[in-house]
Design a protein around this motif. Structure first.
Motif, PDB file in Angstrom:
ATOM      1  N   PHE A   1      40.972  47.293  46.763  1.00 22.08           N
ATOM      2  CA  PHE A   1      41.132  46.200  47.715  1.00 22.08           C
ATOM      3  C   PHE A   1      39.803  45.714  48.283  1.00 22.08           C
ATOM      4  CE2 PHE A   1      45.316  47.965  47.431  1.00 22.08           C
ATOM      5  CZ  PHE A   1      46.133  46.853  47.515  1.00 22.08           C
ATOM      6  N   ALA A   2      38.752  46.447  48.036  1.00 27.21           N
ATOM      7  CA  ALA A   2      37.418  46.015  48.448  1.00 27.21           C
ATOM      8  C   ALA A   2      36.691  45.274  47.336  1.00 27.21           C
ATOM      9  CB  ALA A   2      36.591  47.216  48.896  1.00 27.21           C
ATOM     10  N   ASP A   3      37.315  45.133  46.173  1.00 25.95           N
ATOM     11  CA  ASP A   3      36.698  44.528  44.999  1.00 25.95           C
ATOM     12  C   ASP A   3      37.457  43.264  44.619  1.00 25.95           C
ATOM     13  OD1 ASP A   3      35.599  43.828  42.578  1.00 25.95           O
ATOM     14  OD2 ASP A   3      36.168  45.672  41.536  1.00 25.95           O
ATOM     15  N   ALA A   4      36.872  42.107  44.894  1.00 20.09           N
ATOM     16  CA  ALA A   4      37.538  40.833  44.629  1.00 20.09           C
ATOM     17  C   ALA A   4      37.800  40.600  43.150  1.00 20.09           C
ATOM     18  CB  ALA A   4      36.714  39.685  45.198  1.00 20.09           C
ATOM     19  N   GLN A   5      37.103  41.334  42.285  1.00 19.64           N
ATOM     20  CA  GLN A   5      37.270  41.163  40.840  1.00 19.64           C
ATOM     21  C   GLN A   5      38.236  42.173  40.229  1.00 19.64           C
ATOM     22  OE1 GLN A   5      35.949  38.398  39.590  1.00 19.64           O
ATOM     23  NE2 GLN A   5      35.169  38.095  41.673  1.00 19.64           N
ATOM     24  N   SER A   6      38.822  43.028  41.043  1.00 18.47           N
ATOM     25  CA  SER A   6      39.716  44.046  40.494  1.00 18.47           C
ATOM     26  C   SER A   6      41.010  43.419  39.994  1.00 18.47           C
ATOM     27  CB  SER A   6      40.048  45.091  41.571  1.00 18.47           C
ATOM     28  OG  SER A   6      40.886  44.539  42.569  1.00 18.47           O
ATOM     29  N   ASP A   7      41.655  44.112  39.053  1.00 28.26           N
ATOM     30  CA  ASP A   7      42.919  43.624  38.524  1.00 28.26           C
ATOM     31  C   ASP A   7      43.967  43.501  39.613  1.00 28.26           C
ATOM     32  OD1 ASP A   7      41.812  43.525  35.996  1.00 28.26           O
ATOM     33  OD2 ASP A   7      42.634  45.477  35.376  1.00 28.26           O
TER      34      ASP A   7
END
Length: 259
Positions: A246-252
């Motif tokens: 949830f801290a990674d805007a590029q995560s799936d």
């Protein structure tokens, strides 16, 4: 079976003690950089407050993240950085605190989170997405069970992601935690999502780390089977780092929930 050991997460995670201080530091930095609106009251209690973080421009909708801690620990100040992906995708994010056991029962906390979601929903228009971790996974699942939220709020919820949820509370009656939780059979039946039916039309995906304790893998499976919903088992993730997505805007996960 040693139920206390079964539900002990930190004992099986290397460097477990270092996670909460790191969460708190990252959360504080993000609140400052994002200009969070802090301590918005949703109830009368000192802990019945939420932080609201908004994107630049009009928000696409509202994301509510509910923290864990076995209903006995933590508050909203540890998790602000988990709003990063949603805010980057144009969503407003609300992160509530709530009263803790043994001062209140789990059923009381469910009611408080319903009030927090209601308050945040009045501040941000559009669809609502909910996610919660561990005890928070239980709480967000409860939000789409009958009779918990008012209809005008519930009908705005489009997606829910319980993360490593405690979906069946009955095993916790066998742990030492129950000295504070005060669970009994009646409350377990009423408060366990596996014994409830979710609201129709809401997309539910259960997320759990592949390296979590077996009971949490079981809990995630029980909920996905009971509700007939999707389940993601995140490879290489344990109970404390499965939320990092949830801290990674590029995560799936971020793309699935917020794109």
């Amino acid at each position: 079976m040693d139920w206390d050991d079964a539900y002990s997460n930190g004992a099986y995670i290397a460097g477990a003690d270092g996670f909460p201080p790191r969460w708190a530091k990252e959360a504080a930095a993000f609140r400052t950089s994002a200009g969070a609106q802090e301590d918005v009251a949703y109830g009368a209690g000192a802990r019945q407050k939420l932080d609201l973080i908004t994107p630049k421009g009009a928000a696409k909708g509202l994301f509510v993240f509910v923290h864990g801690g076995y209903w006995m620990a933590f508050d909203k100040s540890y998790w602000s950085h988990l709003a990063r992906a949603a805010v980057a995708q144009g969503w407003a994010v609300a992160i509530p605190s709530y009263d803790l056991a043994p001062e209140v029962r789990i059923s009381d906390i469910t009611g408080q989170i319903a009030e927090a979601v209601t308050k945040a929903s009045a501040m941000v228009e559009g669809p609502i997405v909910l996610a919660g971790h561990s005890a928070g996974g239980h709480l967000v699942a409860r939000m789409i069970c009958a009779g918990v939220l008012r209809e005008e709020v519930a009908q705005r919820i489009t997606r829910v992601m319980p993360i490593s949820p405690v979906a069946d509370l009955r095993p916790l009656m066998r742990t030492a935690m129950n000295e504070k939780l005060h669970l009994d059979a009646a409350e377990c039946e009423a408060e366990s999502p596996v014994w409830q039916r979710p609201r129709a039309g809401v997309a539910v995906t259960v997320l759990v780390g592949a390296q979590e304790r077996p009971v949490f893998l079981d809990q995630a499976r029980w909920l996905s089977e009971a509700w007939g919903c999707d389940r993601i088992v995140a490879g290489g993730k344990h109970h404390f780092d499965v939320i990092d997505t949830f801290a990674d805007a590029q995560s799936d996960v971020a793309r699935m929930l917020f794109a």
